[in-house]
Design an enzyme around this catalytic site. Structure first.
Site, PDB file in Angstrom:
ATOM      1  N   ASN A  88       0.880  -1.179   0.000  1.00 49.56           N
ATOM      2  CA  ASN A  88       0.000   0.000   0.000  1.00 49.56           C
ATOM      3  C   ASN A  88       0.912   1.221   0.000  1.00 49.56           C
ATOM      4  O   ASN A  88       1.527   1.534   1.011  1.00 49.56           O
ATOM      5  CB  ASN A  88      -0.883  -0.045   1.259  1.00 49.56           C
ATOM      6  CG  ASN A  88      -1.720   1.215   1.413  1.00 49.56           C
ATOM      7  OD1 ASN A  88      -1.745   2.071   0.531  1.00 49.56           O
ATOM      8  ND2 ASN A  88      -2.420   1.320   2.542  1.00 49.56           N
ATOM      9  N   TRP A  89       0.985   1.876  -1.145  1.00 48.00           N
ATOM     10  CA  TRP A  89       1.929   2.990  -1.282  1.00 48.00           C
ATOM     11  C   TRP A  89       1.405   4.289  -0.671  1.00 48.00           C
ATOM     12  O   TRP A  89       2.087   5.305  -0.698  1.00 48.00           O
ATOM     13  CB  TRP A  89       2.298   3.194  -2.765  1.00 48.00           C
ATOM     14  CG  TRP A  89       3.056   2.046  -3.368  1.00 48.00           C
ATOM     15  CD1 TRP A  89       3.474   0.908  -2.731  1.00 48.00           C
ATOM     16  CD2 TRP A  89       3.501   1.909  -4.726  1.00 48.00           C
ATOM     17  NE1 TRP A  89       4.145   0.073  -3.606  1.00 48.00           N
ATOM     18  CE2 TRP A  89       4.176   0.670  -4.840  1.00 48.00           C
ATOM     19  CE3 TRP A  89       3.395   2.710  -5.866  1.00 48.00           C
ATOM     20  CZ2 TRP A  89       4.740   0.222  -6.037  1.00 48.00           C
ATOM     21  CZ3 TRP A  89       3.948   2.260  -7.063  1.00 48.00           C
ATOM     22  CH2 TRP A  89       4.613   1.031  -7.143  1.00 48.00           C
ATOM     23  N   LYS A  90       0.170   4.242  -0.189  1.00 47.53           N
ATOM     24  CA  LYS A  90      -0.439   5.421   0.472  1.00 47.53           C
ATOM     25  C   LYS A  90      -0.213   6.672  -0.375  1.00 47.53           C
ATOM     26  O   LYS A  90      -0.248   6.594  -1.600  1.00 47.53           O
ATOM     27  CB  LYS A  90       0.112   5.547   1.899  1.00 47.53           C
ATOM     28  CG  LYS A  90      -0.100   4.250   2.696  1.00 47.53           C
ATOM     29  CD  LYS A  90       0.113   4.384   4.180  1.00 47.53           C
ATOM     30  CE  LYS A  90      -0.138   3.040   4.856  1.00 47.53           C
ATOM     31  NZ  LYS A  90      -0.035   3.084   6.297  1.00 47.53           N
ATOM     32  N   HIS A 126      -9.504   1.185   5.074  1.00 51.96           N
ATOM     33  CA  HIS A 126      -8.216   1.328   5.761  1.00 51.96           C
ATOM     34  C   HIS A 126      -8.397   2.221   6.993  1.00 51.96           C
ATOM     35  O   HIS A 126      -9.194   3.163   6.974  1.00 51.96           O
ATOM     36  CB  HIS A 126      -7.173   1.941   4.815  1.00 51.96           C
ATOM     37  CG  HIS A 126      -5.787   1.839   5.349  1.00 51.96           C
ATOM     38  ND1 HIS A 126      -5.306   2.724   6.294  1.00 51.96           N
ATOM     39  CD2 HIS A 126      -4.797   0.940   5.124  1.00 51.96           C
ATOM     40  CE1 HIS A 126      -4.070   2.370   6.609  1.00 51.96           C
ATOM     41  NE2 HIS A 126      -3.734   1.291   5.922  1.00 51.96           N
ATOM     42  N   GLU A 149      -6.717   4.540   8.093  1.00 52.89           N
ATOM     43  CA  GLU A 149      -6.479   5.977   7.843  1.00 52.89           C
ATOM     44  C   GLU A 149      -7.725   6.616   7.233  1.00 52.89           C
ATOM     45  O   GLU A 149      -8.019   7.785   7.490  1.00 52.89           O
ATOM     46  CB  GLU A 149      -5.233   6.140   6.955  1.00 52.89           C
ATOM     47  CG  GLU A 149      -3.957   5.880   7.771  1.00 52.89           C
ATOM     48  CD  GLU A 149      -2.801   5.256   6.994  1.00 52.89           C
ATOM     49  OE1 GLU A 149      -2.796   5.302   5.763  1.00 52.89           O
ATOM     50  OE2 GLU A 149      -1.902   4.699   7.663  1.00 52.89           O
ATOM     51  N   GLU A 197      -5.339  -5.112  10.445  1.00 57.83           N
ATOM     52  CA  GLU A 197      -4.310  -4.105  10.675  1.00 57.83           C
ATOM     53  C   GLU A 197      -4.578  -3.406  12.008  1.00 57.83           C
ATOM     54  O   GLU A 197      -5.389  -2.478  12.080  1.00 57.83           O
ATOM     55  CB  GLU A 197      -4.341  -3.054   9.547  1.00 57.83           C
ATOM     56  CG  GLU A 197      -4.084  -3.627   8.176  1.00 57.83           C
ATOM     57  CD  GLU A 197      -3.503  -2.571   7.225  1.00 57.83           C
ATOM     58  OE1 GLU A 197      -2.446  -2.848   6.641  1.00 57.83           O
ATOM     59  OE2 GLU A 197      -4.075  -1.478   7.094  1.00 57.83           O
ATOM     60  N   GLY A 255       2.612   2.054  10.940  1.00 61.58           N
ATOM     61  CA  GLY A 255       3.570   3.152  10.845  1.00 61.58           C
ATOM     62  C   GLY A 255       4.288   3.469  12.149  1.00 61.58           C
ATOM     63  O   GLY A 255       4.937   4.502  12.268  1.00 61.58           O
ATOM     64  N   SER A 296       3.492  -2.377  10.379  1.00 65.48           N
ATOM     65  CA  SER A 296       4.932  -2.479  10.626  1.00 65.48           C
ATOM     66  C   SER A 296       5.512  -3.834  10.234  1.00 65.48           C
ATOM     67  O   SER A 296       6.419  -4.338  10.901  1.00 65.48           O
ATOM     68  CB  SER A 296       5.265  -2.144  12.088  1.00 65.48           C
ATOM     69  OG  SER A 296       4.925  -0.795  12.362  1.00 65.48           O
ATOM     70  N   GLY A 348       2.920  -1.128   4.309  1.00 63.28           N
ATOM     71  CA  GLY A 348       3.028   0.299   4.013  1.00 63.28           C
ATOM     72  C   GLY A 348       4.477   0.672   3.770  1.00 63.28           C
ATOM     73  O   GLY A 348       5.035   0.469   2.688  1.00 63.28           O
ATOM     74  N   GLY A 349       5.124   1.189   4.800  1.00 56.74           N
ATOM     75  CA  GLY A 349       6.481   1.715   4.696  1.00 56.74           C
ATOM     76  C   GLY A 349       7.459   0.816   3.950  1.00 56.74           C
ATOM     77  O   GLY A 349       8.182   1.259   3.059  1.00 56.74           O
TER      78      GLY A 349
HETATM   79  P1  13P Z   1       3.109   0.194   7.752  1.00 55.32           P
HETATM   80  O1  13P Z   1       3.608  -1.079   7.130  1.00 55.32           O
HETATM   81  O2  13P Z   1       3.845   1.409   7.313  1.00 55.32           O
HETATM   82  O3  13P Z   1       2.966   0.061   9.232  1.00 55.32           O
HETATM   83  O4  13P Z   1       1.605   0.399   7.188  1.00 55.32           O
HETATM   84  C1  13P Z   1       0.721  -0.644   7.237  1.00 55.32           C
HETATM   85  C2  13P Z   1      -0.489  -0.273   6.480  1.00 55.32           C
HETATM   86  O5  13P Z   1      -1.222   0.620   6.861  1.00 55.32           O
HETATM   87  C3  13P Z   1      -0.762  -0.982   5.220  1.00 55.32           C
HETATM   88  O6  13P Z   1      -2.031  -0.700   4.736  1.00 55.32           O
END
Ligand code: 13P
Length: 250
Positions: free
Chosen positions: A9-11, A95, A97, A167, A173, A213, A234-235
């Site tokens: 997920n490149w956000k 998600h 967020e 999640e 994050g 994470s 994510g990251g």
């Molecule tokens: P991180 O891997 O950066 O914690 O993010 C997870 C995430 O929200 C994937 O959708």
């Protein structure tokens, strides 16, 4: 046997050229990860060009959200049809967020899931508790409620194509991942719930991803558990090396 799904997920990261470059790097190594399915979810503006870049490679493309309406005066939104048209097959829904910052509710998650399914997009439905909810011992209740509501009114054949991503909000994050035991407990509960809502066939076939994470260092311990069928990353998905190292760990 469920095929593992490693999804990035490149956000709200990476401009057009950066997205294409990352997609190219991942595609170049994708052949050596034949046992897992790889998916990248770039921003809307990069969706079509990443899909074009990945044409002919086994790496799939997904969007990060969609609107439940087909079309109309909904400034800022994007429909399933546009996502398909851009070349994507998956869509992330609910998600945390979106839930935290953009008023996503269990009801809109359900509407979006129905719309995605109607449009033959594979929904990746995100669920997860906050730290306060975990501390108050509400994790299983919260996650089962979110899951139950996401599937309300969705028939068995449609449910069978869905992916769920657990999640925990406190792990996203933060560098603090759920322990394998914490994740496995929730994943097993979700699978049991899906079995009750539908049947054991749907539950056994459903991929339940972990997100929060996930990194090359902790991927193996999470991905080797019975009910963890991949990751939503994510990251660590923003660099080909770490994303592919997670794929290799599974
Ligand atoms: P991180 O891997 O950066 O914690 O993010 C997870 C995430 O929200 C994937 O959708």
């Amino acid at each position: 046997m469920r095929k593992k799904l490693i999804a990035g997920n490149w956000k709200m990261f990476k401009k057009l050229g950066e997205s294409q470059a990352l997609a190219r790097e991942i595609a170049a190594a994708a052949g050596s990860h034949g046992k897992v399915e790889l998916l990248v979810c770039p921003t809307y503006t990069s969706l079509a060009s990443v899909a074009e870049t990945l044409k002919g490679s086994p790496v799939k493309v997904g969007a990060q959200d969609l609107h439940w309406e087909e079309q109309g005066a909904f400034t800022g939104k994007i429909s399933w049809d546009m996502i398909k048209d851009a070349g994507a097959d998956y869509v992330i829904i609910g998600h945390s967020e979106q839930r935290t910052y953009f008023h996503e509710t269990d009801e809109t998650v359900n509407k979006k899931t129905r719309t995605a399914l109607k449009g033959k997009l594979v929904p990746i439905i995100c669920v997860g508790e906050t730290l306060a909810q975990r501390d108050a011992n509400q994790t299983l209740d919260i996650v089962s409620n979110q899951t139950r509501k996401a599937f309300e009114g969705i028939p068995k054949a449609d449910a069978a194509v869905c992916v769920i991503a657990y999640e925990p909000v406190w792990a996203i994050g933060t560098g603090r991942n759920a322990t394998p035991e914490q994740a496995q407990e929730v994943h097993a509960m979700i699978r049991k719930l899906v079995s009750g809502l539908y049947d054991s066939g749907v539950a056994d076939g459903m991929r339940i991803l972990y997100g929060g994470s996930m990194k090359p260092e902790n991927a193996k311990s999470l991905l080797s558990l019975a009910d963890i069928d991949g990751g939503l990353i994510g990251g660590a998905s923003l660099k080909a090396d770490s994303f592919l190292a997670i794929a290799a760990a599974s």
